[in-house]
Design an enzyme around this catalytic site. Structure first.
Site, PDB file in Angstrom:
ATOM      1  N   HIS A 169       0.884  -1.278  -0.164  1.00 34.39           N
ATOM      2  CA  HIS A 169      -0.013  -0.117  -0.152  1.00 34.39           C
ATOM      3  C   HIS A 169       1.034   1.284  -0.127  1.00 34.39           C
ATOM      4  O   HIS A 169       0.628   2.162  -0.818  1.00 34.39           O
ATOM      5  CB  HIS A 169      -0.993  -0.039   1.184  1.00 34.39           C
ATOM      6  CG  HIS A 169      -1.800   1.242   1.352  1.00 34.39           C
ATOM      7  ND1 HIS A 169      -3.069   1.085   1.260  1.00 34.39           N
ATOM      8  CD2 HIS A 169      -1.477   2.327   1.703  1.00 34.39           C
ATOM      9  CE1 HIS A 169      -3.796   2.352   1.060  1.00 34.39           C
ATOM     10  NE2 HIS A 169      -2.831   3.080   1.731  1.00 34.39           N
ATOM     11  N   GLU A 170       1.631   1.157   0.842  1.00 31.86           N
ATOM     12  CA  GLU A 170       2.631   2.378   0.892  1.00 31.86           C
ATOM     13  C   GLU A 170       3.516   2.507  -0.245  1.00 31.86           C
ATOM     14  O   GLU A 170       3.782   3.477  -0.748  1.00 31.86           O
ATOM     15  CB  GLU A 170       3.448   2.261   2.173  1.00 31.86           C
ATOM     16  CG  GLU A 170       2.770   2.479   3.684  1.00 31.86           C
ATOM     17  CD  GLU A 170       1.530   3.596   3.641  1.00 31.86           C
ATOM     18  OE1 GLU A 170       1.836   4.621   2.835  1.00 31.86           O
ATOM     19  OE2 GLU A 170       0.709   3.367   4.295  1.00 31.86           O
ATOM     20  N   HIS A 173       1.655   4.236  -2.931  1.00 29.50           N
ATOM     21  CA  HIS A 173       1.642   5.641  -2.724  1.00 29.50           C
ATOM     22  C   HIS A 173       2.907   6.133  -3.470  1.00 29.50           C
ATOM     23  O   HIS A 173       2.818   7.095  -4.347  1.00 29.50           O
ATOM     24  CB  HIS A 173       1.422   6.120  -1.313  1.00 29.50           C
ATOM     25  CG  HIS A 173       0.027   5.912  -0.729  1.00 29.50           C
ATOM     26  ND1 HIS A 173      -0.913   6.275  -1.409  1.00 29.50           N
ATOM     27  CD2 HIS A 173      -0.188   5.672   0.515  1.00 29.50           C
ATOM     28  CE1 HIS A 173      -2.234   6.140  -0.551  1.00 29.50           C
ATOM     29  NE2 HIS A 173      -1.858   5.570   0.399  1.00 29.50           N
ATOM     30  N   HIS A 179      -5.965   6.795  -2.642  1.00 31.51           N
ATOM     31  CA  HIS A 179      -6.625   5.775  -2.182  1.00 31.51           C
ATOM     32  C   HIS A 179      -8.037   5.533  -3.218  1.00 31.51           C
ATOM     33  O   HIS A 179      -8.352   6.681  -3.796  1.00 31.51           O
ATOM     34  CB  HIS A 179      -7.359   6.445  -0.830  1.00 31.51           C
ATOM     35  CG  HIS A 179      -6.270   6.097   0.255  1.00 31.51           C
ATOM     36  ND1 HIS A 179      -6.163   7.345   1.106  1.00 31.51           N
ATOM     37  CD2 HIS A 179      -5.368   5.197   0.619  1.00 31.51           C
ATOM     38  CE1 HIS A 179      -5.051   6.709   1.851  1.00 31.51           C
ATOM     39  NE2 HIS A 179      -4.766   5.810   1.493  1.00 31.51           N
ATOM     40  N   TYR A 225     -10.143   1.855   1.444  1.00 26.17           N
ATOM     41  CA  TYR A 225     -10.202   1.661   2.862  1.00 26.17           C
ATOM     42  C   TYR A 225     -11.560   0.904   3.192  1.00 26.17           C
ATOM     43  O   TYR A 225     -12.462   0.745   2.277  1.00 26.17           O
ATOM     44  CB  TYR A 225     -10.273   2.999   3.632  1.00 26.17           C
ATOM     45  CG  TYR A 225      -8.921   3.896   3.955  1.00 26.17           C
ATOM     46  CD1 TYR A 225      -7.808   3.034   3.340  1.00 26.17           C
ATOM     47  CD2 TYR A 225      -9.050   4.874   4.545  1.00 26.17           C
ATOM     48  CE1 TYR A 225      -6.348   3.882   3.736  1.00 26.17           C
ATOM     49  CE2 TYR A 225      -7.702   5.381   5.024  1.00 26.17           C
ATOM     50  CZ  TYR A 225      -6.524   4.916   4.455  1.00 26.17           C
ATOM     51  OH  TYR A 225      -5.408   5.469   4.784  1.00 26.17           O
TER      52      TYR A 225
HETATM   53 ZN   LIG Z   1      -2.827   5.160   2.238  1.00 27.73          ZN
END
Ligand SMILES: [Zn+2]
Length: 268
Positions: A169-170, A173, A179, A225
């Protein structure tokens, strides 16, 4: 549940002789079913950052100044990492020396997962590199969106960020992705329940020009999320539409759409 009980019994029986790393292993085992959103929320819940740490928006996105709060930091400028003439994108990384070997192996597995699925190759920092990811255990899990120039921190705290899903996930980014719930087309797939969002946190649901690359909205994206993100009252902040019972935000690794999107953005 049975598995959890046995883990707990085992933990109680041998806890006195466990090294710190073994406890961490067990904690990871027990958290295996937590979605990436739940893990990030848990790790970033009670942050007490140092003065030199960046402002975070949307839970885990670092920005350089307040002025970046409402801008999409990636599409408004050139945020992509450079591609070499051989068609590969080499991204140098440096892993801080405060991690255990087990923690380094989780991080490395996350870094290496990209090369089997795309033209992105993370490689160790070398003298002369001008831009690189500095992977450190700071306060929480966070990353800037896209290439920043120079060293850019990817924080993977030893307290709660060392999972395959949070590493991927990071890194996504850092590669330029935002997101899933902030996509401009999200209102067709997610109904945001504004009245349930923690006061002052509504901006986390602002829609922005994300890099969708023609891929469909994906409830199973590792960038989506979960239902109760930023809830002030335990009620859902996001409800899928038209079927409110559809499961979403439960990813534990990159989805096919995440991989497609990455390959299209970097023209792998
Ligand atoms: Zn994030």
């Amino acid at each position: 549940m049975l598995v959890f009980s046995w883990s707990l019994v085992a933990l109680l029986l041998v806890s006195s002789s466990l090294a710190e790393e073994d406890v961490a292993t067990m904690e990871e085992d027990m958290s295996r079913e937590l979605s990436v959103g739940e893990l990030l929320e848990r790790a970033n819940r009670d942050r007490n950052p140092d003065l030199d740490e960046p402002i975070l928006i949307e839970g885990d996105i670092a920005i350089k100044s307040e002025a970046d709060r409402n801008a999409d930091p990636c599409t408004s400028r050139n945020c992509l990492w450079r591609k070499w003439t051989n068609g590969k994108v080499y991204i140098p990384y440096y892993i801080a020396n405060h991690y255990s070997s087990r923690e380094i192996s989780i991080i490395t597995r996350g870094l290496e997962s990209f090369s089997s699925m795309s033209c992105i190759h993370f490689r160790p920092y070398q003298n002369g590199d001008n831009e690189w990811l500095s992977i450190e255990s700071r306060d929480g899990c966070y990353s800037y969106v896209g290439r920043q120039g120079g060293a850019q921190t990817v924080s993977l705290s030893r307290q709660g960020c060392l999972y395959h899903s949070t590493v991927q996930h990071e890194l996504l980014h850092a590669l330029g992705f935002n997101h899933e719930q902030t996509r401009s087309d999200r209102d067709s797939y997610i109904s945001v329940q504004w009245e349930n969002i923690i006061d002052g946190m509504a901006y986390n649901f602002n829609k922005i020009a994300t890099l969708n690359q023609g891929t469909p909205y994906d409830y199973n994206s590792v960038m989506q999320y979960e239902r109760y993100a930023f809830s002030k009252n335990g009620r859902a902040t996001m409800v899928p539409i038209p079927n409110s019972n559809v499961s979403f935000g439960q990813a534990t690794q990159m989805s096919k759409n995440d991989i497609d999107r990455l390959n299209r953005l970097y023209q792998c």
